[in-house]
Design a protein around this motif. Sequence first.
Motif, PDB file in Angstrom:
ATOM      1  N   HIS A   1       8.291  -6.950   6.738  1.00 48.48           N
ATOM      2  CA  HIS A   1       7.131  -7.516   6.053  1.00 48.48           C
ATOM      3  C   HIS A   1       5.914  -6.645   6.352  1.00 48.48           C
ATOM      4  CE1 HIS A   1       4.135 -11.029   5.340  1.00 48.48           C
ATOM      5  NE2 HIS A   1       4.256 -10.250   4.281  1.00 48.48           N
ATOM      6  N   TYR A   2       5.426  -5.952   5.329  1.00 50.63           N
ATOM      7  CA  TYR A   2       4.353  -4.991   5.533  1.00 50.63           C
ATOM      8  C   TYR A   2       3.070  -5.450   4.854  1.00 50.63           C
ATOM      9  CZ  TYR A   2       8.412  -2.184   6.659  1.00 50.63           C
ATOM     10  OH  TYR A   2       9.575  -1.725   7.212  1.00 50.63           O
ATOM     11  N   ILE A   3       1.953  -5.169   5.499  1.00 51.83           N
ATOM     12  CA  ILE A   3       0.660  -5.416   4.849  1.00 51.83           C
ATOM     13  C   ILE A   3      -0.214  -4.166   4.974  1.00 51.83           C
ATOM     14  CG2 ILE A   3       0.644  -7.911   5.243  1.00 51.83           C
ATOM     15  CD1 ILE A   3      -1.372  -7.304   7.560  1.00 51.83           C
ATOM     16  N   LYS A   4      -1.183  -4.083   4.072  1.00 47.63           N
ATOM     17  CA  LYS A   4      -2.145  -2.990   4.145  1.00 47.63           C
ATOM     18  C   LYS A   4      -3.128  -3.233   5.288  1.00 47.63           C
ATOM     19  CE  LYS A   4      -2.616  -1.700  -0.725  1.00 47.63           C
ATOM     20  NZ  LYS A   4      -3.542  -1.738  -1.871  1.00 47.63           N
ATOM     21  N   THR A   5      -3.546  -2.155   5.937  1.00 48.47           N
ATOM     22  CA  THR A   5      -4.670  -2.267   6.860  1.00 48.47           C
ATOM     23  C   THR A   5      -5.927  -1.849   6.098  1.00 48.47           C
ATOM     24  OG1 THR A   5      -4.585   0.022   7.609  1.00 48.47           O
ATOM     25  CG2 THR A   5      -3.178  -1.569   8.749  1.00 48.47           C
ATOM     26  N   THR A   6      -7.049  -1.834   6.770  1.00 47.39           N
ATOM     27  CA  THR A   6      -8.266  -1.339   6.127  1.00 47.39           C
ATOM     28  C   THR A   6      -8.463   0.147   6.408  1.00 47.39           C
ATOM     29  OG1 THR A   6      -9.548  -1.958   8.071  1.00 47.39           O
ATOM     30  CG2 THR A   6      -9.450  -3.544   6.263  1.00 47.39           C
ATOM     31  N   GLU A   7      -7.507   0.722   7.153  1.00 48.08           N
ATOM     32  CA  GLU A   7      -7.675   2.120   7.547  1.00 48.08           C
ATOM     33  C   GLU A   7      -6.966   3.062   6.583  1.00 48.08           C
ATOM     34  OE1 GLU A   7      -6.948   2.807  11.727  1.00 48.08           O
ATOM     35  OE2 GLU A   7      -7.475   0.726  12.090  1.00 48.08           O
ATOM     36  N   ILE A   8      -7.599   4.152   6.267  1.00 40.18           N
ATOM     37  CA  ILE A   8      -6.980   5.133   5.388  1.00 40.18           C
ATOM     38  C   ILE A   8      -6.498   6.325   6.200  1.00 40.18           C
ATOM     39  CG2 ILE A   8      -8.403   4.474   3.419  1.00 40.18           C
ATOM     40  CD1 ILE A   8      -9.807   7.242   3.880  1.00 40.18           C
ATOM     41  N   ASP A   9      -5.529   7.022   5.644  1.00 41.42           N
ATOM     42  CA  ASP A   9      -5.019   8.211   6.313  1.00 41.42           C
ATOM     43  C   ASP A   9      -6.104   9.273   6.418  1.00 41.42           C
ATOM     44  OD1 ASP A   9      -2.244   7.963   7.083  1.00 41.42           O
ATOM     45  OD2 ASP A   9      -1.820   7.659   4.965  1.00 41.42           O
ATOM     46  N   ARG A  10      -5.962  10.138   7.416  1.00 43.28           N
ATOM     47  CA  ARG A  10      -6.893  11.252   7.569  1.00 43.28           C
ATOM     48  C   ARG A  10      -6.806  12.192   6.381  1.00 43.28           C
ATOM     49  NH1 ARG A  10      -4.796  14.178  10.643  1.00 43.28           N
ATOM     50  NH2 ARG A  10      -6.499  15.641  10.539  1.00 43.28           N
ATOM     51  N   LYS A  11      -7.871  12.949   6.197  1.00 44.82           N
ATOM     52  CA  LYS A  11      -7.947  13.874   5.065  1.00 44.82           C
ATOM     53  C   LYS A  11      -6.740  14.824   5.026  1.00 44.82           C
ATOM     54  CE  LYS A  11     -10.984  17.294   2.906  1.00 44.82           C
ATOM     55  NZ  LYS A  11     -12.156  18.166   3.064  1.00 44.82           N
TER      56      LYS A  11
ATOM     57  N   VAL B   1      -3.950  12.360  17.360  1.00 47.19           N
ATOM     58  CA  VAL B   1      -2.841  12.295  18.309  1.00 47.19           C
ATOM     59  C   VAL B   1      -2.207  10.908  18.321  1.00 47.19           C
ATOM     60  CG1 VAL B   1      -2.246  12.375  20.765  1.00 47.19           C
ATOM     61  CG2 VAL B   1      -3.695  14.150  19.780  1.00 47.19           C
ATOM     62  N   ILE B   2      -3.027   9.887  18.415  1.00 45.20           N
ATOM     63  CA  ILE B   2      -2.445   8.542  18.546  1.00 45.20           C
ATOM     64  C   ILE B   2      -1.778   8.102  17.246  1.00 45.20           C
ATOM     65  CG2 ILE B   2      -4.549   7.185  18.004  1.00 45.20           C
ATOM     66  CD1 ILE B   2      -1.768   6.414  20.584  1.00 45.20           C
ATOM     67  N   ARG B   3      -2.380   8.458  16.123  1.00 45.82           N
ATOM     68  CA  ARG B   3      -1.753   8.073  14.849  1.00 45.82           C
ATOM     69  C   ARG B   3      -0.420   8.776  14.637  1.00 45.82           C
ATOM     70  NH1 ARG B   3      -6.217   7.500  10.000  1.00 45.82           N
ATOM     71  NH2 ARG B   3      -7.157   5.549  10.708  1.00 45.82           N
TER      72      ARG B   3
END
Length: 208
Positions: free
Chosen positions: A49-59, A134-136
């Motif tokens: 079960h997946y949901i969107k976060t408010t965070e976008i991937d880095r450029k 690094v953490i992502r």
Amino acid sequence: MKDLLLKLTRKQKQVLFNDLNYLNLKEIKAFCKKHHLPIVIHIEIAKDHYIKTTEIDRKGVLLARIKQYLLAQIIQSPTIFNSKVISFTLLPKNIHEKNKVLYGQYKNKNPLILKLMKKLTNNQFTYGAISQEVIRKFWAKGIAPTYQSFAKAWLKAKIFHDKPNAEWAYLTDKSKGLVYSDWKKLRVQKAKSVLVILNTIKSKFKIS
DNA sequence: TGATACGGAAGCGCCTACTG
DNA sequence: CAGTAGGCGCTTCCGTATCA
């Protein structure tokens, strides 16, 4: 697998791929939306079960996705942090190096985490682009590292990071001595010609 | 009303040029 | 000589706007 840039020579493709770095996030997002490339990071809150976060991937991640799409017409799946690397319970007050770094608990600017990370990195750690990258990377691989191994990875990345990331166009040009008074104009020009090419592409669908 | 999108502000990253 | 401000975009954070 056909690519979407058939009309371009190899050289032109090289220029295009390099100049993609001059797009700003707004322009990149617009292209991704039009072509249904994922932008937002997803998390697994229950099994499958997946949901969107408010965070976008880095450029850099978004640009890699766009390149893959242009070359192979593949739409990569979004970045997903699985349930193993997530926790929304409160960060313990007495965190130590054996604790895991978890999405939901790890927050930029958190003073407790900062103190621990400083201790583990000979006082070098800062919250910034490198720490986030690094953490992502860990989380995207489904790994929640301990603070100790996060610190180790951060130190390594810090040493490896001897020049700005390619997608940071301004800083890259700056480090090469190529920034003059009208850099902003240069960026807009480069972005414009990139967008002219990108806008000739009709959106296609292919999920990887 | 809750979820999502948008927008502004602040800090990081890097180099140059200036200040003391 | 060391320290720092300026310049710009990216990222994060947080408040506001918009949509269903």
